[in-house]
Design a protein around this motif. Structure first.
Motif, PDB file in Angstrom:
ATOM      1  N   GLY A 122      14.694   7.088   8.322  1.00 17.28           N
ATOM      2  CA  GLY A 122      15.594   7.689   7.334  1.00 17.28           C
ATOM      3  C   GLY A 122      15.004   8.983   6.811  1.00 17.28           C
ATOM      4  O   GLY A 122      13.836   9.302   7.070  1.00 17.28           O
ATOM      5  N   ASN A 123      15.786   9.724   6.061  1.00 17.20           N
ATOM      6  CA  ASN A 123      15.287  10.991   5.535  1.00 17.20           C
ATOM      7  C   ASN A 123      14.618  10.819   4.171  1.00 17.20           C
ATOM      8  O   ASN A 123      14.687  11.677   3.322  1.00 17.20           O
ATOM      9  CB  ASN A 123      16.395  12.049   5.482  1.00 17.20           C
ATOM     10  CG  ASN A 123      17.551  11.647   4.582  1.00 17.20           C
ATOM     11  OD1 ASN A 123      17.632  10.516   4.122  1.00 17.20           O
ATOM     12  ND2 ASN A 123      18.443  12.573   4.349  1.00 17.20           N
ATOM     13  N   THR A 124      13.938   9.696   4.009  1.00 18.72           N
ATOM     14  CA  THR A 124      13.142   9.467   2.804  1.00 18.72           C
ATOM     15  C   THR A 124      11.734   9.997   3.055  1.00 18.72           C
ATOM     16  O   THR A 124      11.291  10.074   4.204  1.00 18.72           O
ATOM     17  CB  THR A 124      13.067   7.962   2.476  1.00 18.72           C
ATOM     18  OG1 THR A 124      12.539   7.269   3.620  1.00 18.72           O
ATOM     19  CG2 THR A 124      14.427   7.400   2.122  1.00 18.72           C
ATOM     20  N   PRO A 125      11.025  10.345   1.993  1.00 20.12           N
ATOM     21  CA  PRO A 125       9.662  10.857   2.180  1.00 20.12           C
ATOM     22  C   PRO A 125       8.773   9.821   2.875  1.00 20.12           C
ATOM     23  O   PRO A 125       8.879   8.630   2.616  1.00 20.12           O
ATOM     24  CB  PRO A 125       9.173  11.100   0.756  1.00 20.12           C
ATOM     25  CG  PRO A 125      10.394  11.151  -0.096  1.00 20.12           C
ATOM     26  CD  PRO A 125      11.431  10.318   0.599  1.00 20.12           C
ATOM     27  N   THR A 126       7.941  10.303   3.772  1.00 23.73           N
ATOM     28  CA  THR A 126       7.016   9.445   4.502  1.00 23.73           C
ATOM     29  C   THR A 126       5.604   9.755   4.039  1.00 23.73           C
ATOM     30  O   THR A 126       5.203  10.910   4.005  1.00 23.73           O
ATOM     31  CB  THR A 126       7.118   9.721   6.019  1.00 23.73           C
ATOM     32  OG1 THR A 126       8.471   9.539   6.423  1.00 23.73           O
ATOM     33  CG2 THR A 126       6.239   8.778   6.797  1.00 23.73           C
ATOM     34  N   ALA A 136       0.826  -1.210   0.000  1.00 27.27           N
ATOM     35  CA  ALA A 136       0.000   0.000   0.000  1.00 27.27           C
ATOM     36  C   ALA A 136       0.862   1.264   0.000  1.00 27.27           C
ATOM     37  O   ALA A 136       0.514   2.263  -0.626  1.00 27.27           O
ATOM     38  CB  ALA A 136      -0.928  -0.005   1.219  1.00 27.27           C
ATOM     39  N   ILE A 137       2.000   1.211   0.687  1.00 31.14           N
ATOM     40  CA  ILE A 137       2.881   2.370   0.786  1.00 31.14           C
ATOM     41  C   ILE A 137       3.708   2.561  -0.479  1.00 31.14           C
ATOM     42  O   ILE A 137       3.774   3.653  -1.029  1.00 31.14           O
ATOM     43  CB  ILE A 137       3.840   2.222   1.997  1.00 31.14           C
ATOM     44  CG1 ILE A 137       3.061   2.195   3.296  1.00 31.14           C
ATOM     45  CG2 ILE A 137       4.881   3.326   2.013  1.00 31.14           C
ATOM     46  CD1 ILE A 137       3.881   1.705   4.478  1.00 31.14           C
ATOM     47  N   LYS A 138       4.330   1.492  -0.942  1.00 23.31           N
ATOM     48  CA  LYS A 138       5.307   1.602  -2.031  1.00 23.31           C
ATOM     49  C   LYS A 138       4.750   1.274  -3.409  1.00 23.31           C
ATOM     50  O   LYS A 138       5.342   1.652  -4.401  1.00 23.31           O
ATOM     51  CB  LYS A 138       6.510   0.716  -1.747  1.00 23.31           C
ATOM     52  CG  LYS A 138       7.314   1.210  -0.571  1.00 23.31           C
ATOM     53  CD  LYS A 138       8.696   0.667  -0.634  1.00 23.31           C
ATOM     54  CE  LYS A 138       9.584   1.420   0.307  1.00 23.31           C
ATOM     55  NZ  LYS A 138      10.933   1.523  -0.151  1.00 23.31           N
ATOM     56  N   GLY A 139       3.671   0.521  -3.477  1.00 24.79           N
ATOM     57  CA  GLY A 139       3.085   0.231  -4.776  1.00 24.79           C
ATOM     58  C   GLY A 139       3.090  -1.243  -5.121  1.00 24.79           C
ATOM     59  O   GLY A 139       3.601  -2.083  -4.386  1.00 24.79           O
ATOM     60  N   VAL A 140       2.532  -1.522  -6.275  1.00 21.85           N
ATOM     61  CA  VAL A 140       2.200  -2.874  -6.701  1.00 21.85           C
ATOM     62  C   VAL A 140       3.390  -3.835  -6.769  1.00 21.85           C
ATOM     63  O   VAL A 140       3.229  -5.022  -6.557  1.00 21.85           O
ATOM     64  CB  VAL A 140       1.437  -2.841  -8.046  1.00 21.85           C
ATOM     65  CG1 VAL A 140       2.358  -2.432  -9.186  1.00 21.85           C
ATOM     66  CG2 VAL A 140       0.781  -4.163  -8.328  1.00 21.85           C
ATOM     67  N   ASN A 141       4.575  -3.384  -7.056  1.00 22.01           N
ATOM     68  CA  ASN A 141       5.718  -4.288  -7.187  1.00 22.01           C
ATOM     69  C   ASN A 141       6.467  -4.532  -5.886  1.00 22.01           C
ATOM     70  O   ASN A 141       7.526  -5.151  -5.888  1.00 22.01           O
ATOM     71  CB  ASN A 141       6.694  -3.752  -8.232  1.00 22.01           C
ATOM     72  CG  ASN A 141       6.087  -3.769  -9.607  1.00 22.01           C
ATOM     73  OD1 ASN A 141       5.399  -4.708  -9.973  1.00 22.01           O
ATOM     74  ND2 ASN A 141       6.322  -2.729 -10.371  1.00 22.01           N
TER      75      ASN A 141
END
Length: 162
Positions: free
Chosen positions: A82-86, A30-35
């Protein structure tokens, strides 16, 4: 991945005991997508547990840091990301809102020049395309060689019949 290991090392430096939350497959999808995820929950848990900086894993950790996680179950002193988008949680809230309000949220710069999931996927796709193109050229060359061989045999038969 080397980036994850470096991140976990940096996180461990912020405390005595490193507890890592691993989301279930549906949450990651759900967060990152279908793959995603590339590895299933079991594989991800075993990979994280194999890291020497990790003391314990929370399997199927909730996406949002809750009161229950912080105090009732684990007595967490620092929450690290981490400093990745949440992405926002299902309520449209920052999943780290509670930890930020309590002043226990820490953000770690992600290591530079490391292997990431995205870089591995890109490499796989690039190599797959190169492989397919190479195979297409080989097949085309083999087809042309076979046609030339047939033409040569046909010319020899024609010469023999004369």
């Amino acid at each position: 991945m080397s980036g994850h290991i470096e991140f976990l090392k940096r996180a461990k430096e912020l405390g005595d005991y490193l507890l890592v939350g691993i989301h279930d497959d549906q949450t990651v999808n759900a967060i990152k997508g279908v793959n995603y995820p590339l590895m299933n929950l079991h594989e991800r848990v075993l990979s994280v547990l194999a890291c020497r900086y990790v003391d314990e894993v929370v399997i199927g950790a909730p996406y949002s840091v809750s009161e229950q996680v912080l105090e009732k179950v684990y007595k967490v002193n620092v929450v690290v990301h981490g400093n990745t988008p949440t992405l926002e949680d299902s309520d449209g809230e920052d999943p780290y809102k509670l930890a930020k309000e309590r002043g226990i949220y820490r953000e770690i710069d992600n290591p530079q020049n490391t292997v990431t999931t995205e870089s591995i996927i890109d490499r796989i796709i690039t190599h797959r395309r190169q492989f397919e193109e190479r195979q297409r050229r080989k097949e085309q060359k083999a087809r042309l060689e076979k046609e030339a061989e047939k033409a040569e045999k046909a010319a020899k038969v024609a010469v023999a019949l004369e």
